[in-house]
Design an enzyme around this catalytic site. Structure first.
Site, PDB file in Angstrom:
ATOM      1  N   LYS A  86       0.830  -1.282  -0.226  1.00  0.00           N
ATOM      2  CA  LYS A  86      -0.018  -0.333  -0.281  1.00  0.00           C
ATOM      3  C   LYS A  86       1.112   1.154  -0.152  1.00  0.00           C
ATOM      4  O   LYS A  86       0.776   2.255  -0.926  1.00  0.00           O
ATOM      5  CB  LYS A  86      -0.378   0.147   1.153  1.00  0.00           C
TER       6      LYS A  86
ATOM      7  N   GLU B 158      -1.611   5.609   6.258  1.00  0.00           N
ATOM      8  CA  GLU B 158      -1.856   5.021   7.882  1.00  0.00           C
ATOM      9  C   GLU B 158      -3.416   5.296   7.801  1.00  0.00           C
ATOM     10  O   GLU B 158      -3.714   5.682   9.132  1.00  0.00           O
ATOM     11  CB  GLU B 158      -1.478   4.487   9.030  1.00  0.00           C
ATOM     12  N   ALA B 159      -4.284   5.578   6.942  1.00  0.00           N
ATOM     13  CA  ALA B 159      -6.058   6.409   7.338  1.00  0.00           C
ATOM     14  C   ALA B 159      -6.579   5.780   7.997  1.00  0.00           C
ATOM     15  O   ALA B 159      -6.851   6.707   9.154  1.00  0.00           O
ATOM     16  CB  ALA B 159      -6.347   6.880   5.976  1.00  0.00           C
TER      17      ALA B 159
ATOM     18  N   TYR C  29       3.445  -9.802  13.433  1.00  0.00           N
ATOM     19  CA  TYR C  29       2.226 -10.204  12.649  1.00  0.00           C
ATOM     20  C   TYR C  29       2.239 -10.357  11.124  1.00  0.00           C
ATOM     21  O   TYR C  29       3.659 -11.131  10.454  1.00  0.00           O
ATOM     22  CB  TYR C  29       1.550  -8.691  11.434  1.00  0.00           C
TER      23      TYR C  29
END
Length: 198
Positions: free
Chosen positions: A27, A94-95, A178
Site C-alpha cells: 500500500k 495509514e488512514a 504480524y
C-alpha cells in the site's frame, strides 16, 4: 485495473483515490510511487501521516522496502485542511489510524480541486473493517485493493494476522508481530485461537 487520472483538466473537480489491503501488500509503496510521479510532474505535493505511526521514521512515510518520502505527522485529521491549502496533490498514509473526520477532510480537499491519495489497512487484526476506511472507499472515485502473499498457503493474502497476544486495536508492528494470511489460513487460525480460549 486502475486507470490513473494524473491531470486535473477542470480546476473545480478533484477526486479521491484509496489504496487498501493487508499488511505487507505494498500500500505505502504504491502511495509513494504515485506521489513521486506527481512531484516529477512539478505538481505541488503534501503528504501526511498520523503521529502514532513512528515505526520507521518520525517525519517520513516509509514502505517495508525502505522506500520513503518526506511527510508531515498530524494528530487530528482537521489539521490536514490547514496544512494542505497550497498544493495540488495530498497524500495520506495509514488512514485507518485517523479519526472519522478524515472522510470529511478528504472530501473537502477533493471538492477544492485537489487529487487526494489515501492508503490504509481495510481490515483490522480480527478481520473487521478498520476505522474510517470503509467510508473512504465508499466516497472515493478510485479504489485499488492490493494483496500480500499468504506465508502459509502461498495464495493471495488479504488478512493481517497478529501473532502476539494483544487485544489492543492499534498495535504497531512488523513481521515479528504480524503475518499476511489468506482467507482459509486466517479463519483456521481464528477458530483455533477461539477453541484455545474456551
Amino acid at each position: 485495473m486502475f486507470l490513473e487520472n494524473t491531470f486535473n483538466h477542470n480546476k473545480k473537480s478533484g477526486w479521491i483515490e484509496v489504496i487498501c489491503g493487508s499488511m505487507f501488500s505494498g500500500k505505502t509503496e504504491e502511495l509513494i510511487r504515485r506521489l513521486k510521479r506527481a512531484e516529477f510532474a512539478k505538481q505541488r505535493v503534501e503528504i501526511f501521516k498520523p503521529t502514532v505511526d513512528t515505526r520507521y521514521a518520525e517525519r517520513e512515510v516509509v514502505s517495508h522496502n525502505q522506500n520513503s518520502i518526506t511527510s508531515t505527522p498530524v494528530e487530528y485529521s482537521s489539521a490536514i485542511l490547514l496544512l494542505a491549502d497550497d498544493c495540488d496533490v495530498v497524500g495520506i498514509d495509514e488512514a485507518q489510524f485517523f479519526d472519522d473526520g478524515i472522510v470529511d477532510v478528504a472530501n473537502q480537499l477533493a471538492n477544492q480541486g485537489k487529487r487526494v491519495i489515501v492508503a490504509g489497512l481495510d481490515m483490522d487484526f480480527k478481520g473487521r473493517p478498520f476505522g474510517p476506511m470503509p467510508n473512504l472507499m465508499a466516497t472515493a472515485e478510485y479504489v485499488t485493493k492490493v494483496h500480500a502473499i499468504c506465508v502459509r498457503t502461498g495464495n493471495l493474502a488479504n488478512y493481517s494476522h497478529r501473532k502476539i497476544d494483544s487485544d489492543r486495536l492499534v498495535e504497531l508492528g512488523e513481521t515479528s508481530e504480524y503475518e499476511p494470511l489468506s482467507r482459509v489460513a486466517f479463519w483456521e487460525e481464528y477458530n483455533k485461537h477461539k477453541v484455545e480460549n474456551v
